[in-house]
Scaffold this motif. Structure first.
Motif, PDB file in Angstrom:
ATOM      1  N   ILE A 112       8.118  10.381  17.151  1.00 19.85           N
ATOM      2  CA  ILE A 112       9.419  10.515  17.763  1.00 19.85           C
ATOM      3  C   ILE A 112       9.188  10.252  19.162  1.00 19.85           C
ATOM      4  O   ILE A 112       9.938   9.761  20.204  1.00 19.85           O
ATOM      5  CB  ILE A 112      10.044  11.677  17.323  1.00 19.85           C
ATOM      6  CG1 ILE A 112      10.523  11.689  15.931  1.00 19.85           C
ATOM      7  CG2 ILE A 112      11.353  12.083  18.103  1.00 19.85           C
ATOM      8  CD1 ILE A 112      10.750  13.055  15.176  1.00 19.85           C
ATOM      9  N   GLN A 113       7.978  10.968  19.598  1.00 19.21           N
ATOM     10  CA  GLN A 113       7.854  11.241  21.445  1.00 19.21           C
ATOM     11  C   GLN A 113       7.531   9.755  21.894  1.00 19.21           C
ATOM     12  O   GLN A 113       7.826   9.482  22.920  1.00 19.21           O
ATOM     13  CB  GLN A 113       6.723  12.221  21.486  1.00 19.21           C
ATOM     14  CG  GLN A 113       7.282  13.904  21.360  1.00 19.21           C
ATOM     15  CD  GLN A 113       6.371  14.786  21.550  1.00 19.21           C
ATOM     16  OE1 GLN A 113       4.875  14.502  21.215  1.00 19.21           O
ATOM     17  NE2 GLN A 113       6.604  15.834  21.861  1.00 19.21           N
ATOM     18  N   LEU A 114       6.737   9.055  21.012  1.00 19.07           N
ATOM     19  CA  LEU A 114       6.322   7.847  21.828  1.00 19.07           C
ATOM     20  C   LEU A 114       7.328   6.774  21.330  1.00 19.07           C
ATOM     21  O   LEU A 114       6.866   5.488  21.909  1.00 19.07           O
ATOM     22  CB  LEU A 114       4.948   7.497  21.014  1.00 19.07           C
ATOM     23  CG  LEU A 114       3.709   8.602  21.188  1.00 19.07           C
ATOM     24  CD1 LEU A 114       2.422   8.090  20.479  1.00 19.07           C
ATOM     25  CD2 LEU A 114       3.421   8.482  22.773  1.00 19.07           C
ATOM     26  N   LYS A 115       8.095   6.874  20.602  1.00 22.01           N
ATOM     27  CA  LYS A 115       9.364   5.675  20.099  1.00 22.01           C
ATOM     28  C   LYS A 115       9.944   5.178  21.476  1.00 22.01           C
ATOM     29  O   LYS A 115      10.445   5.857  22.465  1.00 22.01           O
ATOM     30  CB  LYS A 115      10.395   6.355  19.250  1.00 22.01           C
ATOM     31  CG  LYS A 115      11.359   5.197  18.895  1.00 22.01           C
ATOM     32  CD  LYS A 115      10.417   4.001  18.007  1.00 22.01           C
ATOM     33  CE  LYS A 115      11.635   2.878  17.743  1.00 22.01           C
ATOM     34  NZ  LYS A 115      11.038   1.764  17.361  1.00 22.01           N
ATOM     35  N   GLN A 116       9.915   3.768  21.675  1.00 14.95           N
ATOM     36  CA  GLN A 116      10.361   3.121  23.042  1.00 14.95           C
ATOM     37  C   GLN A 116      11.443   2.301  22.226  1.00 14.95           C
ATOM     38  O   GLN A 116      11.370   1.746  21.347  1.00 14.95           O
ATOM     39  CB  GLN A 116       9.314   2.318  23.586  1.00 14.95           C
ATOM     40  CG  GLN A 116       8.417   3.092  24.254  1.00 14.95           C
ATOM     41  CD  GLN A 116       8.756   4.098  25.540  1.00 14.95           C
ATOM     42  OE1 GLN A 116       9.694   3.571  26.308  1.00 14.95           O
ATOM     43  NE2 GLN A 116       8.365   5.218  25.716  1.00 14.95           N
TER      44      GLN A 116
END
Length: 172
Positions: A8-12
């Motif tokens: 979730i944190q790395l989703k762009q």
């Protein structure tokens, strides 16, 4: 596919004309990742508690089995004591010993059964809590997906916080 807090944190997302506010999406994803992480931690902790409770139940079952064998041995000894106690001088003493032995063995078995029942109740409670956490995780993921789908949101969604809240409450 398993989604982790890190995913979730790395989703762009690509920025398009009239798209979502990138900072707002990032902020929401950070909050979602944090909540997801907390749920994962709780889930691991409860799984460990469940595992420990199951181990304890197995130990108590083994102990109960030993107590049952001891009780059976006591019953056999009781028969021999009754035979010895047939003499008038030993009858009162024998009865008292037998009665005390029966009470003690019944007390021990009752305690073991009570403990097993409590542990079974604890396991049931932990399983219910795990199901609730799993449900919360699923709902959080569904919520995140719904928010990120542009066609599921009202057209002025990114401009009106009240509409966002109303839209979020409508998502199951």
């Amino acid at each position: 596919m398993t989604i982790t807090a890190r995913d979730i944190q790395l989703k762009q997302f690509k920025v398009k004309f009239r798209g979502f506010d990138v900072q707002e999406v990032d902020f929401f994803l950070d909050q979602l990742a944090e909540g997801f992480t907390n749920l994962e931690i709780d889930n691991r902790r409860m799984a460990e508690s469940l595992k420990n409770a199951k181990i304890e139940i197995e130990e108590l079952k083994a102990r109960e089995e030993k107590l049952k064998r001891a009780y059976q041995e006591l019953k056999k000894n009781l028969v021999s004591l009754k035979d010895e106690a047939q003499s008038p001088s030993n009858q009162n003493t024998s009865r008292m010993i037998i009665t005390e032995a029966q009470r003690e063995s019944e007390r021990i078995l009752a305690e073991a059964r009570t403990r097993v029942e409590r542990l079974n109740d604890d396991i049931q409670d932990l399983m219910k809590q795990k199901e609730m956490i799993d449900d919360h995780i699923r709902k959080a993921i569904e919520l995140g997906k719904a928010i990120l789908k542009n066609n599921d949101c009202p057209t002025n969604y990114s401009e009106d916080n009240d509409l966002k809240v109303k839209h979020l409450r409508q998502i199951p």
